[in-house]
Structure formats: structure tokens, C-alpha cells
Design an enzyme around this catalytic site. Structure first.
Site, PDB file in Angstrom:
ATOM      1  N   GLY A  99       0.776  -1.240   0.000  1.00  0.00           N
ATOM      2  CA  GLY A  99       0.000   0.000   0.000  1.00  0.00           C
ATOM      3  C   GLY A  99       0.804   1.285   0.000  1.00  0.00           C
ATOM      4  O   GLY A  99       0.369   2.285  -0.560  1.00  0.00           O
ATOM      5  N   GLU A 152       3.718   4.049   6.255  1.00  0.00           N
ATOM      6  CA  GLU A 152       2.487   3.277   6.062  1.00  0.00           C
ATOM      7  C   GLU A 152       1.538   4.027   5.144  1.00  0.00           C
ATOM      8  O   GLU A 152       1.570   5.259   5.080  1.00  0.00           O
ATOM      9  CB  GLU A 152       1.797   3.060   7.417  1.00  0.00           C
ATOM     10  CG  GLU A 152       2.031   1.687   8.022  1.00  0.00           C
ATOM     11  CD  GLU A 152       1.227   0.574   7.334  1.00  0.00           C
ATOM     12  OE1 GLU A 152       0.736   0.766   6.201  1.00  0.00           O
ATOM     13  OE2 GLU A 152       1.115  -0.491   7.951  1.00  0.00           O
ATOM     14  N   ASP A 153       0.673   3.288   4.465  1.00  0.00           N
ATOM     15  CA  ASP A 153      -0.349   3.942   3.646  1.00  0.00           C
ATOM     16  C   ASP A 153      -1.477   4.475   4.522  1.00  0.00           C
ATOM     17  O   ASP A 153      -1.902   5.614   4.388  1.00  0.00           O
ATOM     18  CB  ASP A 153      -0.898   2.983   2.580  1.00  0.00           C
ATOM     19  CG  ASP A 153      -1.358   1.639   3.148  1.00  0.00           C
ATOM     20  OD1 ASP A 153      -1.176   1.387   4.365  1.00  0.00           O
ATOM     21  OD2 ASP A 153      -1.887   0.819   2.378  1.00  0.00           O
ATOM     22  N   ASP A 206      -5.569   2.253  10.458  1.00  0.00           N
ATOM     23  CA  ASP A 206      -7.001   2.053  10.687  1.00  0.00           C
ATOM     24  C   ASP A 206      -7.179   1.688  12.169  1.00  0.00           C
ATOM     25  O   ASP A 206      -7.145   2.556  13.033  1.00  0.00           O
ATOM     26  CB  ASP A 206      -7.459   0.958   9.711  1.00  0.00           C
ATOM     27  CG  ASP A 206      -8.955   0.709   9.712  1.00  0.00           C
ATOM     28  OD1 ASP A 206      -9.676   1.333  10.484  1.00  0.00           O
ATOM     29  OD2 ASP A 206      -9.416  -0.142   8.923  1.00  0.00           O
ATOM     30  N   LYS A 231      -7.185   7.083  10.338  1.00  0.00           N
ATOM     31  CA  LYS A 231      -8.614   7.120  10.701  1.00  0.00           C
ATOM     32  C   LYS A 231      -8.678   7.249  12.227  1.00  0.00           C
ATOM     33  O   LYS A 231      -8.674   6.240  12.935  1.00  0.00           O
ATOM     34  CB  LYS A 231      -9.308   5.826  10.265  1.00  0.00           C
ATOM     35  CG  LYS A 231      -9.374   5.604   8.761  1.00  0.00           C
ATOM     36  CD  LYS A 231     -10.112   4.297   8.439  1.00  0.00           C
ATOM     37  CE  LYS A 231     -10.123   3.997   6.962  1.00  0.00           C
ATOM     38  NZ  LYS A 231     -10.726   2.688   6.645  1.00  0.00           N
ATOM     39  N   PHE A 243     -14.138   3.408   3.918  1.00  0.00           N
ATOM     40  CA  PHE A 243     -13.208   2.595   3.147  1.00  0.00           C
ATOM     41  C   PHE A 243     -12.776   3.367   1.910  1.00  0.00           C
ATOM     42  O   PHE A 243     -13.601   3.809   1.114  1.00  0.00           O
ATOM     43  CB  PHE A 243     -13.840   1.256   2.745  1.00  0.00           C
ATOM     44  CG  PHE A 243     -12.850   0.354   2.085  1.00  0.00           C
ATOM     45  CD1 PHE A 243     -11.888  -0.305   2.834  1.00  0.00           C
ATOM     46  CD2 PHE A 243     -12.848   0.197   0.706  1.00  0.00           C
ATOM     47  CE1 PHE A 243     -10.938  -1.117   2.222  1.00  0.00           C
ATOM     48  CE2 PHE A 243     -11.893  -0.616   0.089  1.00  0.00           C
ATOM     49  CZ  PHE A 243     -10.949  -1.264   0.856  1.00  0.00           C
ATOM     50  N   ASP A 281      -5.807  -0.426  -2.024  1.00  0.00           N
ATOM     51  CA  ASP A 281      -6.577  -1.314  -2.894  1.00  0.00           C
ATOM     52  C   ASP A 281      -7.894  -1.773  -2.287  1.00  0.00           C
ATOM     53  O   ASP A 281      -8.089  -1.736  -1.071  1.00  0.00           O
ATOM     54  CB  ASP A 281      -5.761  -2.570  -3.183  1.00  0.00           C
ATOM     55  CG  ASP A 281      -5.663  -3.471  -1.949  1.00  0.00           C
ATOM     56  OD1 ASP A 281      -5.223  -2.974  -0.894  1.00  0.00           O
ATOM     57  OD2 ASP A 281      -6.047  -4.651  -2.033  1.00  0.00           O
ATOM     58  N   ARG A 318      -4.897   0.419  -6.875  1.00  0.00           N
ATOM     59  CA  ARG A 318      -3.625   0.973  -6.385  1.00  0.00           C
ATOM     60  C   ARG A 318      -3.014   1.987  -7.344  1.00  0.00           C
ATOM     61  O   ARG A 318      -2.252   2.850  -6.940  1.00  0.00           O
ATOM     62  CB  ARG A 318      -2.596  -0.148  -6.163  1.00  0.00           C
ATOM     63  CG  ARG A 318      -2.969  -1.154  -5.092  1.00  0.00           C
ATOM     64  CD  ARG A 318      -1.758  -2.023  -4.763  1.00  0.00           C
ATOM     65  NE  ARG A 318      -2.089  -3.225  -3.997  1.00  0.00           N
ATOM     66  CZ  ARG A 318      -2.231  -3.260  -2.679  1.00  0.00           C
ATOM     67  NH1 ARG A 318      -2.091  -2.159  -1.979  1.00  0.00           N
ATOM     68  NH2 ARG A 318      -2.523  -4.394  -2.058  1.00  0.00           N
TER      69      ARG A 318
HETATM   70  P1  IMP Z   1      -4.966  -1.713  10.683  1.00  0.00           P
HETATM   71  O1  IMP Z   1      -4.055  -2.823  11.120  1.00  0.00           O
HETATM   72  O2  IMP Z   1      -6.406  -1.974  11.054  1.00  0.00           O
HETATM   73  O3  IMP Z   1      -4.512  -0.346  11.153  1.00  0.00           O
HETATM   74  O4  IMP Z   1      -4.989  -1.719   9.122  1.00  0.00           O
HETATM   75  C1  IMP Z   1      -3.907  -1.298   8.420  1.00  0.00           C
HETATM   76  C2  IMP Z   1      -3.866  -1.835   7.007  1.00  0.00           C
HETATM   77  O5  IMP Z   1      -5.175  -2.154   6.515  1.00  0.00           O
HETATM   78  C3  IMP Z   1      -3.346  -0.770   6.079  1.00  0.00           C
HETATM   79  O6  IMP Z   1      -1.943  -0.830   5.955  1.00  0.00           O
HETATM   80  C4  IMP Z   1      -4.064  -1.070   4.776  1.00  0.00           C
HETATM   81  O7  IMP Z   1      -3.326  -2.002   4.030  1.00  0.00           O
HETATM   82  C5  IMP Z   1      -5.367  -1.692   5.211  1.00  0.00           C
HETATM   83  N1  IMP Z   1      -6.482  -0.704   5.216  1.00  0.00           N
HETATM   84  C6  IMP Z   1      -7.040  -0.100   6.296  1.00  0.00           C
HETATM   85  N2  IMP Z   1      -8.027   0.740   5.949  1.00  0.00           N
HETATM   86  C7  IMP Z   1      -8.099   0.679   4.593  1.00  0.00           C
HETATM   87  C8  IMP Z   1      -8.937   1.355   3.624  1.00  0.00           C
HETATM   88  O8  IMP Z   1      -9.816   2.193   3.907  1.00  0.00           O
HETATM   89  N3  IMP Z   1      -8.697   1.029   2.320  1.00  0.00           N
HETATM   90  C9  IMP Z   1      -7.747   0.131   1.929  1.00  0.00           C
HETATM   91  N4  IMP Z   1      -6.951  -0.511   2.806  1.00  0.00           N
HETATM   92  C10 IMP Z   1      -7.123  -0.243   4.133  1.00  0.00           C
HETATM   93 MG    MG Z   2      -0.776  -1.546   4.327  1.00  0.00          MG
END
Ligand code: IMP
Ligand code: MG
Length: 180
Positions: free
Chosen positions: A49, A103-104, A107, A135, A156, A163, A169
């Protein structure tokens, strides 16, 4: 493009490319200032990402540094599984390094928390997190998110590296799900 269709879902532009670039410049300015006296920091870009964000961020970094690319896995479809696997493909010695994770999106924070703990175990001198998107309403962890270029609601989104089941992407803008 104003709208895109990926698999079964439709998305509309929410953050245009120009706004992304402005936010990156401002976050890079903070990093340039914070690391100006640091000995060769190491950026760790989290694939897939963060590939596009990493390229644009690095073009705005004005001190000598290294970059490595790593892969983790925690996402399936549009919901985080919360499970993070080991770091794949890290060939760089981390002991004693000042590391900036790229990081992209952050969440729930499960991914950055796991990665942060893995890096501490590998003996890094310091670790900071730089994410394109945060977020805040979904973030549940205590690890400080040191640099967040853009804060978004709990929606989302795709595009600019992100993606929906591997599609989206390549687009230069950021899109949000737009149920019809
Ligand atoms: P976390 O572990 O819940 O913080 O999620 C992190 C990873 O989930 C990110 O590095 C993304 O790859 C993916 N992700 C989280 N939210 C989104 C979104 O809205 N769109 C696409 N990928 C997401
Ligand atoms: Mg990621």
C-alpha cells in the site's frame, strides 16, 4: 477520473492528487526538521500500500537516509483481520538504527502496533510512524502516530497505493466507497 468501479463496488474521488502532494510536503517538512541531526535514518516502507506515498515522500526528504521495503499482511476485502504476519523481505540490519515506518493508512492500528513491537525486539534505536492516512475514530492503540499527512473519517478508501482486493492501487487520487 471522477469515478471508478473495482470488482463489484463504485468509488468517487474524495482527495485529489494535488491535495495529497501538499499534505506530503508538509509532513516531509516536519520529518526534515526532526531528523536533521540524526545519523542516516532508515525509512521502512510497508508494501504494497505505501509504495506510491513512499516515492513522493522520499522526493521531499532532504537529508541522507536509506530506504528498505517490507511486507506484512493483515487485510482481506474491506475489513481488517487484525492478524499481522512476520516481516517479509527485510535484508537490512536494524540494530541501533533510527527507523521511520512509512504506512499507507492506519485504521485500527493493529498493523503498526505489531510492526512497532517487532522493530523494538530487533534492537532499533528509535522508531517513528509516518502514515499518509489516519482514521482517528478507528485507531485503538497507544503507539504514537508521529506523522499523519491526512486524517479521514471511518470510510473505506482506495487509490494512490490503496486497494480493494488488489484493484485501485494505480489511481493518483484517493476515492471513497460510493454505494449506489
Ligand atoms: P490496521 O491494522 O487496522 O490499522 O490496518 C492497516 C492496514 O489495513 C493498512 O496498511 C491497509 O493495508 C489496510 N487498510 C485499512 N483501511 C483501509 C482502507 O480504507 N482502504 C484500503 N486498505 C485499508
Ligand atoms: Mg498496508
Amino acid at each position: 477520473m471522477e469515478r471508478i468501479k473495482l470488482h463489484d463496488k463504485e468509488f468517487k474521488v474524495i482527495i485529489p492528487h494535488s491535495q495529497i502532494q501538499e499534505s506530503i510536503k508538509s509532513v516531509a517538512k516536519q520529518i526534515n526538521n526532526d531528523y536533521k541531526n540524526c545519523d542516516t535514518p532508515l525509512f521502512l516502507s510497508v508494501l504494497n500500500g505505501a509504495f506510491m506515498f513512499s516515492a513522493d515522500l522520499m522526493k521531499n526528504i532532504d537529508f541522507n537516509c536509506e530506504i528498505s521495503f517490507i511486507k506484512l499482511s493483515s487485510y482481506s476485502g474491506t475489513e481488517s483481520t487484525g492478524v499481522v504476519n512476520e516481516i517479509i523481505g527485510l535484508g537490512t540490519e536494524l540494530n541501533g538504527r533510527d527507523v521511520i515506518v512509512i504506512e499507507d493508512i492506519v485504521d485500527t492500528g493493529g498493523t503498526v502496533e505489531n510492526l512497532h513491537d517487532m522493530l523494538i525486539k530487533k534492537g532499533v534505536k528509535s522508531v517513528k510512524i509516518c502514515t499518509l492516512l489516519l482514521k482517528p475514530d478507528a485507531y485503538k492503540k497507544d503507539i504514537p502516530i508521529d506523522y499523519a499527512a491526512i486524517r479521514i473519517p471511518n470510510d473505506f478508501i482506495v487509490g494512490y497505493g490503496l486497494d480493494y482486493d488488489e484493484l485501485g492501487r494505480n489511481y493518483k487520487d484517493i476515492y471513497v466507497l460510493d454505494p449506489k
